[in-house]
Every structure is written in structure tokens, then in C-alpha cells.
Design a protein around this motif. Structure first.
Motif, PDB file in Angstrom:
ATOM      1  N   PHE A 134      28.789   9.354  91.077  1.00  0.00           N
ATOM      2  CA  PHE A 134      28.727   9.266  92.760  1.00  0.00           C
ATOM      3  C   PHE A 134      29.812  10.028  93.430  1.00  0.00           C
ATOM      4  CE2 PHE A 134      29.538   6.715  96.966  1.00  0.00           C
ATOM      5  CZ  PHE A 134      28.182   6.888  97.154  1.00  0.00           C
ATOM      6  N   PHE A 135      31.117  10.173  92.523  1.00  0.00           N
ATOM      7  CA  PHE A 135      32.029  10.878  93.092  1.00  0.00           C
ATOM      8  C   PHE A 135      32.301  12.101  92.307  1.00  0.00           C
ATOM      9  CE2 PHE A 135      32.835   6.591  94.486  1.00  0.00           C
ATOM     10  CZ  PHE A 135      33.363   6.871  95.869  1.00  0.00           C
ATOM     11  N   PRO A 136      31.343  12.998  92.202  1.00  0.00           N
ATOM     12  CA  PRO A 136      31.351  14.364  91.015  1.00  0.00           C
ATOM     13  C   PRO A 136      32.452  15.129  91.016  1.00  0.00           C
ATOM     14  CG  PRO A 136      29.700  14.759  92.536  1.00  0.00           C
ATOM     15  CD  PRO A 136      30.227  13.331  92.844  1.00  0.00           C
ATOM     16  N   ASN A 137      33.018  15.100  92.495  1.00  0.00           N
ATOM     17  CA  ASN A 137      34.190  15.891  92.880  1.00  0.00           C
ATOM     18  C   ASN A 137      35.297  15.268  93.402  1.00  0.00           C
ATOM     19  OD1 ASN A 137      32.833  18.528  92.508  1.00  0.00           O
ATOM     20  ND2 ASN A 137      31.907  18.302  94.369  1.00  0.00           N
ATOM     21  N   GLY A 138      35.566  13.977  93.031  1.00  0.00           N
ATOM     22  CA  GLY A 138      36.586  13.132  93.172  1.00  0.00           C
ATOM     23  C   GLY A 138      36.675  12.495  94.834  1.00  0.00           C
ATOM     24  N   LEU A 139      37.811  11.775  94.955  1.00  0.00           N
ATOM     25  CA  LEU A 139      37.739  11.278  96.325  1.00  0.00           C
ATOM     26  C   LEU A 139      38.004  12.692  97.038  1.00  0.00           C
ATOM     27  CD1 LEU A 139      39.837   8.149  95.759  1.00  0.00           C
ATOM     28  CD2 LEU A 139      37.380   8.260  96.406  1.00  0.00           C
ATOM     29  N   TRP A 140      38.943  13.626  96.676  1.00  0.00           N
ATOM     30  CA  TRP A 140      39.170  14.941  97.491  1.00  0.00           C
ATOM     31  C   TRP A 140      37.849  15.333  98.069  1.00  0.00           C
ATOM     32  CZ3 TRP A 140      42.752  17.139 100.412  1.00  0.00           C
ATOM     33  CH2 TRP A 140      42.357  18.347 100.470  1.00  0.00           C
ATOM     34  N   GLY A 141      36.698  15.811  97.147  1.00  0.00           N
ATOM     35  CA  GLY A 141      35.463  16.255  97.586  1.00  0.00           C
ATOM     36  C   GLY A 141      34.972  15.238  98.497  1.00  0.00           C
ATOM     37  N   THR A 142      35.103  13.992  98.810  1.00  0.00           N
ATOM     38  CA  THR A 142      34.824  13.062  99.568  1.00  0.00           C
ATOM     39  C   THR A 142      35.143  13.360 100.955  1.00  0.00           C
ATOM     40  OG1 THR A 142      34.025  11.439  97.957  1.00  0.00           O
ATOM     41  CG2 THR A 142      34.081  10.776 100.284  1.00  0.00           C
TER      42      THR A 142
END
Length: 456
Positions: free
Chosen positions: A197-205
Motif C-alpha cells: 500500500f506504501f510502495p514509496n513509503g510515507l514520504w511518497g504519500t
């Protein structure tokens, strides 16, 4: 000390022909455009399936913003809106900065929308130059805005209704496909199929929130349209209460279903991800119909934004911060000269579509972002000054009050500032602060050299 009535008096002459329903459609028309139908592809690329959280955070900031704006707008309905509030409650220089920053942002957003129009027309006419479509559609919408505010409101109402019907149809079709069929390549398992669900981590979100905020841009058009509303207090109160809810439902539901149909890595930026959904479903002719819808969405957003930015330039002129001629109205009460100057973004879009057609959309978006985000941040700051002074002067009880003051106003300001600073640390939106901060410096210098004495 000048009163706010002095500001309202100098902005008189506009025709009050907009109904509450038309004002809602103006806001929806501006907010449901390229930001949703094309910008969502950029956000998905940053955040993956967690883009749903990105848009939810963006919706929270938008909700807080609308609460602050509603309180100030019901108290002071005028086309100068948040620029006029900053001028009166903070300082004249603050109103100058907010008006010009917002004007520049929306001017460039108009260019971004018409750039997307060229991209959508390329779906049907891949060999035609994009600048041709930019020129043709721009001429049509400029004519609509220059005719009368009543004609503008009617056209925008129809445009927005087409989008709403299409989005509702998309939600119904998407829900049927996701819940009513047994296709193994479709379903909510796609949320975690490629990197979680977070393929690029929280930073991507968090980076995805940047695009989400830009997608919600034009919600504030409700406040600008207050100066031309038939019954400002009733129309504005109703519009604020319904617009955010509708937008949140439209954005989150459509994105949730789209991510269950299209793997997030396949939502490219060469066409709208909504068109991509219809291609995957294989419904005959549906991709062409939806491409028409996203075309109408871009035209609607452009139409709404051209209206808003021309009224902000009108307000600047009437305040003495722009050439006097830009504050003149034609026989139908339309600031045609302000509209003409506000077409600068279309000219920029024309140049970029000739010079760098593949990069034009993201460049227009990144440069336009600063003024929009700065304006939203200043709305929160202005609200703090507004409430303190309103109470200190012993004014009448407010007809509409922002809930959770001052905690939620401060939260909105902090989140907005955080999103703005984040743009500097992303490759795609690095230009936002690099162009925006110097532009703000130029505005401050211009105010100090030419306009400070006039304001005093």
C-alpha cells in the motif's frame, strides 16, 4: 482608519446575477479538472495506492480552509475576497502579495488546463500540433467570459453538470466491475500487489499531498464569486457546506475504484488514467466518451479559473495596485480588460506547447503551485487576525463561525506550510519555490517602491 466598507465600495459595478447553485458549480468546475483527471496520475506515481491518504489529507486542509473562508466571506462578501481581507486585517502589503500571487497562480493554472486540452485532443488527432487546439479552445472560452457573468454562469453550470454526471456514471460502472464481476485481474488486491500500500513509503504519500492540494485549487472561487451573488449570505453559506463534501466524495470514490481496476504502476501520464480504466474494461466506445468528458472537465476548469483571475485583477486595479484601465467594466458589467490581461497563462502555454510539448504540463503545474499554496497559507493567517480584531472591535455576532478556533486554523496553516516546503525536496516540483520565492521578493520590492505611499 479605513473601514472594510471602503474596500467594498471601490469594487462596486459588477452584476449580481449568480445563484447559489451556479456558485457551487463554479467551484466544482474549477476543482474537478486536470487535477483529478490527469494530475491524479502524477500523485499515484508518487504514492501508489496510498494516494487515497494523500487526497484525504488534502481534503482535510481544504475543509479547514473553507471553514475559515466561509466565516470571513459571509461577514464581508466582495470580489477582492481573501486579498481584501488580508489588506484590511493584516496590512496593505499583505493584500497586495496575496492578490498578485493568487492572480499569477490561477493565470498559470488556466494555461495548464488548456495544455491538457491539447493533450486530450491528441488522443483523437495524434498528428495535429497541440498549440492549434490551445488557440481554438482558448478563443471560445475568452468569448464566453467577455459576454456577461450570466452567460458565464450558465455555461459553467452545464460544463460542471456534464462532469458530475460522468463521475457518477464512472463510480457506478467501477463499483459494478469491482464488486459484481469475478475478473482475477481486478479487485482491491491490487492495492498491495505491487510493492504494498506504501510502495514509496510515507514520504511518497506526503509528496502526493502536493498534487492533491493543487487538485482542490479553485474551491476558494466561492469566496471570489460572492461579489456577484444574488443573495451573498444565503448563497455562500449553502455553497461552502455542500461543495467540500461533494468534492471529497467524488475524488476519493473515483480514485478508490480506479486503483482497484488499474495497477498503480500502469497509471501513466500520457493520457488520463480514467481513460485507461475504460480501455482495460473494454467497453466499446467508452474510452472515447470519457476522453470527451475529461476534455470538458479541462475546459470547465479553465473557464472557471479565467473568471476568478480576472476578478482578482479587477480588485487590484480598483485598489490602485494595477493600471486603472483594468478596473473598467463594459456595458454588461464585465471587466474585459482584466480578462485580456489574465490570458497571459494561455500565451505561456502556447509557447511551451510549441517548444517543449512533452514537459509543458508538469512545468505549468509546478510553477503555478507556489501562488496557490501561498494564498491558502495566507487565508489561515488572515483568519487569525480577522477573528481577533472582529472580537476586539465589538462587532455583531458572526453569522458563520469556523469550528475549533484557533487550534484548527493553526493546524491548517502548519499543514499548508509543510506542503509548500516539501515541494523543494521533489525533483518534479523543485521549480515551485525556486520561482515562487523570487517572485514574492519582486512583489515586495514593487510594493515598497511604487505602492506603499499610495496605501498609506
Amino acid at each position: 482608519m479605513a473601514t472594510f466598507q471602503d474596500i467594498q465600495q471601490r469594487e462596486t459595478g459588477l452584476q449580481q446575477h449568480l445563484s447559489g447553485a451556479q456558485i457551487v458549480m463554479i467551484a466544482i468546475g474549477g476543482a474537478i479538472g486536470t487535477g483529478l483527471f490527469m494530475g491524479s496520475a502524477f500523485a499515484i506515481g508518487f504514492a501508489g495506492p496510498s494516494v487515497l491518504l494523500s487526497y484525504a489529507i488534502g481534503a482535510l486542509i481544504a475543509l479547514l480552509l473553507m471553514g475559515c473562508l466561509a466565516e470571513m466571506t459571509v461577514a464581508h462578501p466582495t470580489s477582492g475576497s481573501f486579498g481584501a481581507y488580508a489588506e484590511h486585517y493584516i496590512a496593505p502589503w499583505a493584500g497586495f502579495l496575496v492578490r498578485y500571487a493568487y492572480w499569477a497562480a490561477v493565470v498559470l493554472a488556466v494555461g495548464m488546463e488548456v495544455t491538457a486540452v491539447g493533450l486530450y485532443m491528441g488522443y483523437w488527432f495524434p498528428d495535429s500540433p497541440r498549440w492549434l487546439w490551445v488557440a481554438l479552445f482558448s478563443a471560445g472560452l475568452i468569448a464566453v467570459n467577455a459576454s456577461s457573468v450570466k452567460a458565464f454562469g450558465q455555461v459553467e453550470y452545464v460544463f460542471s453538470m456534464v462532469k458530475i454526471v460522468a463521475i457518477v456514471a464512472f463510480i457506478l460502472i467501477g463499483a459494478y466491475v469491482v464488486f459484481g464481476t469475478q475478473r482475477p485481474d481486478i479487485g482491491f488486491h491490487l492495492y498491495t500487489a505491487q510493492g504494498g500500500f506504501f510502495p514509496n513509503g510515507l514520504w511518497g504519500t506526503w509528496v502526493g499531498v502536493i498534487v492533491a492540494i493543487f487538485s482542490y485549487l479553485s474551491l476558494e472561487a466561492i469566496a471570489v464569486a460572492a461579489g456577484e451573488a444574488q443573495d451573498p449570505q444565503k448563497a455562500i453559506t449553502s455553497a461552502f457546506r455542500t461543495t467540500v463534501l461533494r468534492l471529497v466524495l467524488f475524488y476519493l470514490l473515483t480514485l478508490a475504484l480506479m486503483l482497484a481496476i488499474v495497477p498503480w504502476q500502469a497509471a501513466g501520464t500520457d493520457r488520463s488514467p480514467f481513460v485507461r480504466v475504460m480501455e482495460i474494461l473494454g467497453i466499446p466506445g467508452a474510452a472515447h466518451v470519457l476522453n470527451f468528458v475529461v476534455l470538458v472537465a479541462a475546459l470547465s476548469a479553465m473557464n472557471s479559473q479565467l473568471y476568478v483571475t480576472s476578478r482578482m485583477m479587477f480588485s487590484l486595479s480598483r485598489g490602485g495596485y494595477a493600471p486603472r484601465g483594468l478596473g473598467r467594466l463594459n456595458a454588461r458589467g464585465v471587466p474585459t480588460r482584466a480578462i485580456a490581461v489574465s490570458c497571459a497563462g494561455i500565451a505561456v502555454a502556447m509557447v511551451l506547447n510549441v517548444w517543449q510539448p512533452e514537459k509543458s504540463l508538469v512545468w505549468m503545474m509546478s510553477i503555478a503551485m507556489f501562488g496557490a499554496m501561498f494564498t491558502w497559507f495566507m487565508v489561515f493567517v488572515t483568519h487569525l487576525f480577522f477573528r481577533a480584531r472582529w472580537q476586539a472591535e465589538g462587532n455583531r455576532p458572526l453569522a458563520f463561525r469556523m469550528w475549533g478556533f484557533p487550534v484548527l486554523t493553526l493546524l491548517g496553516a502548519a499543514l499548508m506550510l509543510g506542503v509548500l516546503v516539501t515541494t523543494y525536496f521533489t525533483a518534479e516540483f523543485h521549480l515551485t519555490l525556486l520561482t515562487g520565492v523570487p517572485f514574492l521578493g519582486v512583489l515586495l520590492l514593487a510594493y515598497r517602491l511604487w505602492f506603499r505611499r499610495r496605501a498609506v
